[in-house]
Write an enzyme that holds these catalytic residues in place. Structure first.
Site, PDB file in Angstrom:
ATOM      1  N   HIS A 229      24.047 -31.483 -18.764  1.00  0.00           N
ATOM      2  CA  HIS A 229      24.230 -32.142 -17.361  1.00  0.00           C
ATOM      3  C   HIS A 229      25.155 -30.961 -16.360  1.00  0.00           C
ATOM      4  O   HIS A 229      24.937 -31.496 -15.317  1.00  0.00           O
ATOM      5  CB  HIS A 229      25.004 -33.467 -17.459  1.00  0.00           C
ATOM      6  CG  HIS A 229      24.027 -34.507 -17.954  1.00  0.00           C
ATOM      7  ND1 HIS A 229      24.250 -34.853 -19.640  1.00  0.00           N
ATOM      8  CD2 HIS A 229      23.274 -35.092 -17.455  1.00  0.00           C
ATOM      9  CE1 HIS A 229      23.130 -35.646 -19.526  1.00  0.00           C
ATOM     10  NE2 HIS A 229      22.582 -35.999 -18.433  1.00  0.00           N
TER      11      HIS A 229
ATOM     12  N   ARG B 228      20.320 -42.412 -11.117  1.00  0.00           N
ATOM     13  CA  ARG B 228      21.076 -42.146 -12.423  1.00  0.00           C
ATOM     14  C   ARG B 228      22.235 -43.182 -12.137  1.00  0.00           C
ATOM     15  O   ARG B 228      23.166 -42.734 -11.653  1.00  0.00           O
ATOM     16  CB  ARG B 228      21.420 -40.848 -12.711  1.00  0.00           C
ATOM     17  CG  ARG B 228      20.474 -39.847 -13.138  1.00  0.00           C
ATOM     18  CD  ARG B 228      21.141 -38.444 -13.552  1.00  0.00           C
ATOM     19  NE  ARG B 228      20.115 -37.964 -14.419  1.00  0.00           N
ATOM     20  CZ  ARG B 228      19.409 -36.528 -13.980  1.00  0.00           C
ATOM     21  NH1 ARG B 228      19.510 -36.440 -12.810  1.00  0.00           N
ATOM     22  NH2 ARG B 228      18.613 -35.919 -14.735  1.00  0.00           N
TER      23      ARG B 228
ATOM     24  N   GLU C 135      11.491 -40.497 -23.413  1.00  0.00           N
ATOM     25  CA  GLU C 135      12.627 -39.664 -23.737  1.00  0.00           C
ATOM     26  C   GLU C 135      12.536 -39.418 -25.110  1.00  0.00           C
ATOM     27  O   GLU C 135      13.386 -38.357 -25.680  1.00  0.00           O
ATOM     28  CB  GLU C 135      13.996 -40.059 -23.257  1.00  0.00           C
ATOM     29  CG  GLU C 135      13.959 -40.477 -21.798  1.00  0.00           C
ATOM     30  CD  GLU C 135      15.287 -40.620 -21.515  1.00  0.00           C
ATOM     31  OE1 GLU C 135      16.199 -39.539 -20.952  1.00  0.00           O
ATOM     32  OE2 GLU C 135      15.795 -41.683 -21.559  1.00  0.00           O
TER      33      GLU C 135
ATOM     34  N   ASP D  45      15.610 -35.065 -22.266  1.00  0.00           N
ATOM     35  CA  ASP D  45      15.685 -35.469 -23.759  1.00  0.00           C
ATOM     36  C   ASP D  45      14.434 -35.353 -24.620  1.00  0.00           C
ATOM     37  O   ASP D  45      14.739 -35.322 -25.809  1.00  0.00           O
ATOM     38  CB  ASP D  45      16.222 -36.962 -23.463  1.00  0.00           C
ATOM     39  CG  ASP D  45      17.740 -37.258 -23.225  1.00  0.00           C
ATOM     40  OD1 ASP D  45      18.396 -36.548 -23.956  1.00  0.00           O
ATOM     41  OD2 ASP D  45      18.055 -37.988 -22.502  1.00  0.00           O
TER      42      ASP D  45
ATOM     43  N   CYS E 193      10.591 -37.171 -14.499  1.00  0.00           N
ATOM     44  CA  CYS E 193      11.879 -36.788 -13.766  1.00  0.00           C
ATOM     45  C   CYS E 193      12.826 -35.903 -14.513  1.00  0.00           C
ATOM     46  O   CYS E 193      13.968 -35.788 -14.158  1.00  0.00           O
ATOM     47  CB  CYS E 193      12.540 -38.290 -13.722  1.00  0.00           C
ATOM     48  SG  CYS E 193      12.917 -38.907 -15.283  1.00  0.00           S
TER      49      CYS E 193
END
Ligand code: PEP
Ligand code: MG
Length: 954
Positions: free
Chosen positions: A581, A688, A817, A841, A888
């Site tokens: 992240h 998000r 994911e 993911d 995405c």
């Protein structure tokens, strides 16, 4: 395993020519049961492909891959031809070593031979040898040299006592393959010899494989047997190898220079004093060898020839091995490396030739040195790669060094290094007097208050200035002060009192198992270090005035978020990967970032100019003017390209043959919509929502959320909004929402699993979304869906609430994911309205690599064919039901991935706002038919690197 032994040697053989010699060898190998008769053909074919003459009167005939099935047992047979055999081109062989091997075991043999091959003129001695013993002695070459280089020195170790220091010294010897396991225990039994000046000496011959000397020093003065202990030599002794070193050390001690060693802060000083291998401060570059059989004779020959074309010294070593660097111009030395596929070659070259030689060598190795190479699966892109787990004992990269790293946020950045490593503080436990220590503390606190005041003034972002205000409050906390004063009154030094009180307060907070308090503990330690810095005279390195490159071990998303893009030109981390992240935040802020460059970057001298090339994933340390100019030119060209793309950002993304792909934005902050639209977003493809939750001290209520979602929809002006329901857990904890500690949080309660356990939170969020919609285009998706039941529970909740709060333009879907969702896509596609593939993911779960893993995440490449297969299944299943599919994850913004995703039939790409124009431009360069052909090839590829090569060739 191949070893040389007397019984393998046949002396005084005679052969009229090479073919007769091969026949003799083959007969011998057959007679000894090593090979079948068909192996002779292999020996002959191999010589046709290229002579196996090694030099120094030696040849190493061996079979071809096609005759490997003729080998019964791995082994060698040696034949001496005292009269010599012409091996072609006038090269005379006195010793032929026939190898029977099913793989690249002959590399080991070459390694065994190379000390002999390094001898000047071995041929006459080989022909004159009378007994197998003589011959073997010649092959085993000169006495072994003492291993002593930078890897054998470890300074300032955090150890408690002599025993621990011995253990660390023995470990260095073990790592350098000088000794077998158990050497540490042997050394612990040996009586240590004090050399004076705090230096001690230990040695043993037991379990020694090759002679080596390790030198270790403690981070604080220790005592042993009543005497000071500032440094320890551990010798793995074999023969006379250490004699010269010992003499030099004695001379040093007699000159009274022993203290230099105990106080040395870098290995270079020690090596210079002891006459060890001082690594030249030459530019270096590294690349992983991909040749199937390693650096065997043919590619080594090609490498040596290329190196010889440069007028200056070039050395090379295998990063994973303890052996020192050898000349890249010597075939025998290259073979002595025994480099295998997957190992990293590090080249260093004289500065005068480095800028030409290093890129040429890297390119040649990358292209296989005359052999067809299958790219390595485990490396990101076709770029040269540094083994990420480089130990800290490596030296700082020298000027001109080129280091491969993972490109986490695109761009080319140049600036001085601002290295942030946690400093170590040295201080006495006892103070002078309580009054004196109070005064010292008082002064330090005043200075820190001042510093913080300046930082608050300088901070433009409110979130950042608030952090420093909190730090000021911590400094003034009356309870902390009272506790520190009590310690001072009982005789502690100011630093000891302060450090002790801060550390125990921070530990108490952490122990409460509350994420918010744990974060406060980090702040407390942060401000604690500032004060300690003043008390111990350790200055924090000041931020350079000009935009700098932040060099740091690992960064958390919030660390990146605190950075000011005006001041930080780039980020370089020792560890981490592209989909962590923190990397996502860096991209969002537009800060160029290279991650996972290895711990050596933490040793870079502050202020050293650094060039980050996040297009190719390369760092250049102190680049020369020509390199800088090239990079700047490239940056200009890229800027031009981006400028053109930006100018066309509002145009649709349509392939040359008219196929439309929607390009949307990923946002976290609900205020980011206007900027995204301004960058050309055709909608928001991923909101998000967890960032909204993280920005509050407790879960935002329905009204607060509604306001935020309404704002996004308002700002979108009719464009669609895809919202992801709360996705926390894993690497994204919510401070106020304690989750039980899990061994594997990524495999634990995260995403929809968590929200289904807290239906009231999920319900509040869904209500807020439906209320905010006002009949505008709203798409809701659930993260981390792994089963049809999870999807249905989420959908049912939406359906129930929708009856209460009607919305006309609503679609409900899932993120793909988890591999099980892709595998179940045919079932799910019948029920969902859409899929959005979260490749970050999906890649981590498909490849079983933690996306934030400090050293492995670099390999978590979404272009891996296994991931592409999952995307392909998802798209096919969705289209069969007339549903759409977006991507995405970060992959959607990778210019090399766009053609593949479009070819797979992905309908929408959702990327960071800054990447929209570039992605649209990429789509416009394609034709759907060629993208589809490419995707078909990619699905059949063997690795992500292979896929990248296919795209680059497009
Ligand atoms: C993903 O996993 O690809 C994704 C977009 O979600 P996140 O990165 O927020 O986990
Ligand atoms: Mg995800």
């Amino acid at each position: 395993m191949l070893e040389l032994a007397l019984e393998q040697i046949s002396m005084a053989q005679v052969a009229a020519d090479k073919s007769a010699a091969l026949q003799l060898l083959a007969d011998h190998l057959v007679a000894d049961g090593l090979v079948a008769p068909g192996y002779l053909q292999g020996l002959q074919d191999r010589e046709q492909q290229g002579s196996t003459f090694l030099g120094q009167g030696i040849a190493i005939p061996h079979g071809t891959p096609q005759t490997r099935d003729q080998v019964h047992t791995t082994g060698v047979r040696l034949m001496q031809f005292p009269e010599g055999v012409d091996w072609g081109d006038g090269q005379i062989v006195y010793l032929a070593i026939g190898i029977a091997a099913t793989s690249d075991e002959h590399l080991r043999l070459l390694q065994l031979l190379t000390r002999a091959l390094g001898e000047d003129d071995l041929g006459p001695s080989l022909c004159a040898a009378r007994t197998p013993e003589d011959l073997l002695k010649l092959l085993q070459g000169a006495p072994q040299e003492l291993a002593l280089d930078a890897q054998m020195i470890s300074l300032g170790l955090s150890v408690e006592d002599f025993e621990e220091l011995v253990w660390r010294g023995a470990r260095l010897l073990r790592k350098a393959d000088c000794v077998n396991n158990g050497f540490a225990a042997i050394l612990q039994q040996v009586e240590a010899l004090p050399l004076g000046d705090g230096l001690w000496w230990l040695h043993s011959e037991q379990t020694v494989k090759r002679p080596g000397l390790a030198f270790v020093t403690p981070d604080k003065p220790l005592r042993y047997l009543g005497q000071p202990l500032t440094g320890l030599f551990c010798l793995a002794s074999l023969g006379e190898a250490h004699q010269a070193l010992l003499e030099r050390l004695c001379a040093l001690l007699i000159e009274g220079r022993g203290q230099e060693l105990g106080q040395a802060t870098n290995s270079r000083t020690v090596l210079q004093a002891l006459g060890g291998q001082v690594p030249p401060e030459w530019p270096a570059a590294q690349i992983v060898l991909a040749n199937a059989h390693g650096l065997h004779a043919r590619p080594a020959k090609a490498l040596a020839q290329l190196a010889k074309g440069f007028d200056g010294e070039i050395r090379v070593r295998v990063l994973e091995s303890a052996e020192t660097a050898v000349s890249a111009k010597s075939l025998s030395k290259l073979l002595s490396l025994g480099a295998r596929r997957g190992q990293t070659l590090e080249f260093v070259a004289e500065p005068s030739i480095a800028s030409d030689a290093l890129p040429a060598l890297l390119a040649a190795v990358e292209q296989g040195l005359g052999e067809q190479v299958e790219p390595l699966a485990a490396v990101p892109a076709a770029a040269p790669v540094l083994q990420a787990a480089t130990p800290l004992s490596v030296a700082a990269p020298s000027a001109g060094a080129v280091i491969a790293a993972v490109a986490a946020s695109p761009g080319i950045a140049l600036g001085p290094a601002h290295v942030q490593v946690t400093p170590t503080f040295d201080y006495p436990q006892q103070g002078q007097s309580p009054a004196a220590e109070r005064e010292r503390l008082h002064n330090a606190l005043a200075q820190v208050r001042d510093e913080l005041g300046q930082l608050i003034q300088r901070s433009q972002a409110k979130a950042i200035s608030e952090i420093f205000v909190t730090h000021q409050e911590m400094l003034d906390d009356p309870e902390l002060s009272a506790e520190v004063l009590r310690c001072l009154d009982s005789g502690a030094s100011a630093a000891a009192a302060w450090d002790g009180v801060i550390e125990s307060a921070a530990s108490r907070q952490e122990a409460l198992n509350d994420a918010l308090l744990a974060e406060r503990a980090a702040d407390l330690r942060d401000v604690g270090r500032r004060v300690l810095g003043h008390l111990c005279g350790v200055r924090q390195v000041a931020e350079p005035q000009q935009p700098y490159v932040l060099v740091i071990d690992e960064v958390g998303p919030s660390d990146v978020a605190r950075l000011d893009p005006q001041r930080v030109a780039g980020i370089l981390t020792a560890r981490g990967g592209a989909t962590a992240h923190s990397a996502i935040v860096a991209r969002a802020l537009g800060i160029t970032a290279l991650v996972g460059a290895g711990e050596q970057v933490l040793l870079i001298e502050p202020g050293t100019p650094l060039l980050l090339d996040a297009q190719r994933g390369r760092l250049t340390v102190a680049p020369d003017q020509a390199v800088v100019q090239r990079a700047l030119d490239e940056r200009d060209a890229r800027e031009q390209r981006l400028k053109a793309a930006f100018a066309a950002r509002f145009e649709p993304a349509q392939t040359r043959d008219g196929h439309r792909v929607e390009v949307c934005a990923n946002i976290g902050d609900s205020s980011g919509t206007p900027a995204a639209v301004e960058q050309g977003a055709e909608g928001i493809g991923l909101l998000r929502t967890e960032l909204l939750f993280m920005a509050h001290d407790q879960a935002p209520d329905e009204a607060t959320q509604e306001l935020e979602y309404r704002r996004v929809l308002d700002d979108l002006g009719g464009r669609a909004l895809v919202v992801r329901t709360l996705d926390v857990g894993g690497d994204k904890p919510l401070p106020y929402w304690p989750i039980d500690k899990e061994e594997n949080p990524f495999l634990g309660v995260r995403g929809i699993r968590l929200t289904l356990q807290r239906p009231q939170i999920m319900e509040a969020q869904l209500r807020a979304l439906l209320r905010a919609a006002d009949n505008r285009a709203l798409r809701i998706m659930f993260p981390m869906v792994g089963s049809v039941e999870e999807w249905r529970q989420g959908r049912d909740m939406v359906e129930r609430l929708r009856r209460e709060i009607p919305v006309s333009d609503l679609q409900v879907g899932i993120m793909v994911e988890v591999p099980s969702a892709a595998l179940l896509a045919p079932v799910l596609a019948q029920e969902v309205d859409f899929f959005s593939v979260g490749t970050n993911d999906l890649t981590q779960y498909a490849l079983a690599i933690d996306r934030g893993h400090p050293t492995l995440s670099a390999q978590a490449d979404g272009l891996h064919p296994a991931v592409l297969q999952l995307i392909d299944m998802t798209v096919k299943a969705a289209h069969a039901q007339g549903k759409w599919v977006g991507v995405c994850g970060e992959l959607a913004a990778d210019p090399l991935a766009v053609p593949v995703l479009v070819g797979l039939g992905v309908d929408e790409l959702s990327v960071a706002a800054r990447s929209i124009a570039e992605v649209k431009a990429c789509v416009r360069e394609l034709s759907l038919s060629s993208a589809q052909a490419l995707a078909r090839e990619a699905l059949k590829a063997s690795s992500a690197t292979h896929v990248r090569t296919l795209v680059e060739a497009l």
